[in-house]
Write a protein that holds these residues in place. Structure first.
Motif, PDB file in Angstrom:
ATOM      1  N   THR A  70       0.821  -1.196   0.000  1.00  0.00           N
ATOM      2  CA  THR A  70       0.000   0.000   0.000  1.00  0.00           C
ATOM      3  C   THR A  70       0.857   1.248   0.000  1.00  0.00           C
ATOM      4  O   THR A  70       1.943   1.261   0.586  1.00  0.00           O
ATOM      5  CB  THR A  70      -0.948   0.035   1.214  1.00  0.00           C
ATOM      6  N   TYR A  71       0.351   2.287  -0.643  1.00  0.00           N
ATOM      7  CA  TYR A  71       1.077   3.558  -0.660  1.00  0.00           C
ATOM      8  C   TYR A  71       0.973   4.296   0.665  1.00  0.00           C
ATOM      9  O   TYR A  71       1.703   5.258   0.890  1.00  0.00           O
ATOM     10  CB  TYR A  71       0.592   4.405  -1.830  1.00  0.00           C
ATOM     11  N   SER A  72       0.078   3.853   1.537  1.00  0.00           N
ATOM     12  CA  SER A  72      -0.161   4.510   2.818  1.00  0.00           C
ATOM     13  C   SER A  72       0.694   3.877   3.908  1.00  0.00           C
ATOM     14  O   SER A  72       0.536   2.691   4.219  1.00  0.00           O
ATOM     15  CB  SER A  72      -1.643   4.393   3.196  1.00  0.00           C
ATOM     16  N   ARG A  73       1.563   4.666   4.503  1.00  0.00           N
ATOM     17  CA  ARG A  73       2.393   4.131   5.581  1.00  0.00           C
ATOM     18  C   ARG A  73       1.536   3.769   6.794  1.00  0.00           C
ATOM     19  O   ARG A  73       1.775   2.771   7.474  1.00  0.00           O
ATOM     20  CB  ARG A  73       3.480   5.144   5.973  1.00  0.00           C
TER      21      ARG A  73
ATOM     22  N   ALA B 179      -0.132   0.502   6.060  1.00  0.00           N
ATOM     23  CA  ALA B 179       0.860  -0.575   6.071  1.00  0.00           C
ATOM     24  C   ALA B 179       1.120  -1.050   7.500  1.00  0.00           C
ATOM     25  O   ALA B 179       1.199  -2.259   7.763  1.00  0.00           O
ATOM     26  CB  ALA B 179       2.157  -0.100   5.418  1.00  0.00           C
TER      27      ALA B 179
ATOM     28  N   HIS C  39       4.904  -1.234   2.792  1.00  0.00           N
ATOM     29  CA  HIS C  39       4.719   0.142   2.329  1.00  0.00           C
ATOM     30  C   HIS C  39       5.408   0.283   0.979  1.00  0.00           C
ATOM     31  O   HIS C  39       6.631   0.160   0.870  1.00  0.00           O
ATOM     32  CB  HIS C  39       5.328   1.128   3.327  1.00  0.00           C
TER      33      HIS C  39
ATOM     34  N   GLY D  24      -0.555   8.916   2.113  1.00  0.00           N
ATOM     35  CA  GLY D  24       0.307   8.450   1.040  1.00  0.00           C
ATOM     36  C   GLY D  24       0.642   9.601   0.108  1.00  0.00           C
ATOM     37  O   GLY D  24      -0.048  10.614   0.083  1.00  0.00           O
TER      38      GLY D  24
END
Length: 330
Positions: free
Chosen positions: A132-135, A138, A145, A243
């Motif tokens: 996922t682009y979202s830390r 993640a 990430h 993100g």
């Protein structure tokens, strides 16, 4: 890695699936693509718009079922060894059950926060490897990430203009930022259907109030790359996101001078001093100062262009992201 027959299952979303497919192909894989929300007909296009624009409560279940049936048919037709799913939240459980039944290695890559998708955290826990682009997501999901990237294969021609540009949706905070620059005498231009002064665009977007700043209509991705590359600087203004958008990598990747409103971009690019690769602007006053300097001092700005582009090509293309996807399905 041993080459595999890969089925890429992706939304149409600005054609980014082509960049992902090309990156996987260049790594030796044979790639077939199923664009799961690509409508095959005019009624299909209408149904697709309903799927994306209406909430689940008023979206007919049969539309989700139809997309899922087509995705299942694609799996059976292409007989892949690996399935890469991008987002995939319109697909029903039967699609994922088929992948389980066939014991197909897979990975799912999310380019939105979970709260903006039709997934639940519980559902995602059973889908297999996730990126996922979202830390934040993640960490919550125990996922990898994986930021978005730059499509280095899209060709473009720089559109030279000594203005500060913005390309994207016309949200109030973005409009306020552009008004501030315009009022301070910094030349600006905004692009997008809801910025357009054209009657057709305004009717399509239900925009009654014309943009106060100079503006243009919708751009293709190639045209957008050319605008960013040729502008004195280009704005990357985030909203409620953790993100980083695709624009983060595109603006720098095409050699644009990126003005970004998030200091945590330092995890991706150098932001300090003479080595800066993007420019972080933390306040309206700072935005006016830095944007004005980009217009007045193009030679100074050229160093930022060169460094940002070099960093992007070295670390932030879809080719780099493809190696991570491989490691997850392995």
């Amino acid at each position: 890695m041993t080459p595999r027959r890969v089925l890429l299952v992706s939304p149409g979303f600005h054609g980014y699936w082509r960049a992902i497919a090309a990156a996987l192909q260049d790594r030796g894989h044979t790639v077939d693509t199923h664009v799961y929300d690509a409508p095959p007909s005019l009624p299909g296009r209408i149904a697709n718009k309903l799927l994306h624009d209406l909430p689940d409560a008023v979206t007919p279940a049969r539309l989700h079922a139809r997309l899922t049936e087509r995705a299942i048919a694609a799996v059976r037709a292409h007989a892949p060894q690996v399935v890469v799913v991008v987002k995939g939240d319109l697909l029903q459980d039967s699609f994922w059950h088929l992948l389980d039944e066939l014991r197909l290695p897979r990975v799912t890559w999310l380019y939105d926060e979970v709260r903006r998708t039709r997934y639940t955290l519980e559902a995602l826990a059973g889908l297999g490897p996730l990126a996922t682009y979202s830390r934040t997501d993640a960490q919550a999901l125990g996922a990898t990430h994986l930021p978005l990237g730059f499509d280095r294969r899209t060709t473009y021609t720089p559109r030279r203009e000594s203005v500060v540009t913005f390309i994207g949706a016309r949200y109030p905070a973005r409009e306020t930022a552009l008004h501030g620059l315009d009022d301070a005498g910094v030349p600006v231009r905004a692009y997008g259907r809801d910025w357009s002064r054209g009657l057709g665009d305004r009717l399509h977007t239900h925009t009654l109030r014309a943009a106060r700043v100079p503006s243009g209509g919708q751009l293709s991705r190639s045209q957008a790359y050319g605008v960013m590359a040729g502008s004195a600087a280009t704005l990357n203004l985030h909203g409620d996101q953790d993100g980083f958008t695709m624009r983060t990598f595109e603006a720098a990747g095409v050699g644009g001078v990126q003005l970004i409103d998030r200091s945590d971009v330092s995890e991706l690019y150098e932001v300090d001093g003479a080595a800066g690769e993007v420019l972080v602007v933390a306040s309206p006053g700072e935005l006016r100062e830095v944007a004005g300097r980009c217009v007045r001092e193009p030679r100074w700005a050229d160093g930022i262009r060169d460094r940002g582009r070099a960093r992007t090509l070295a670390e932030h293309t879809f080719d780099h992201r493809a190696t991570v996807l491989e490691s997850l399905w392995a």
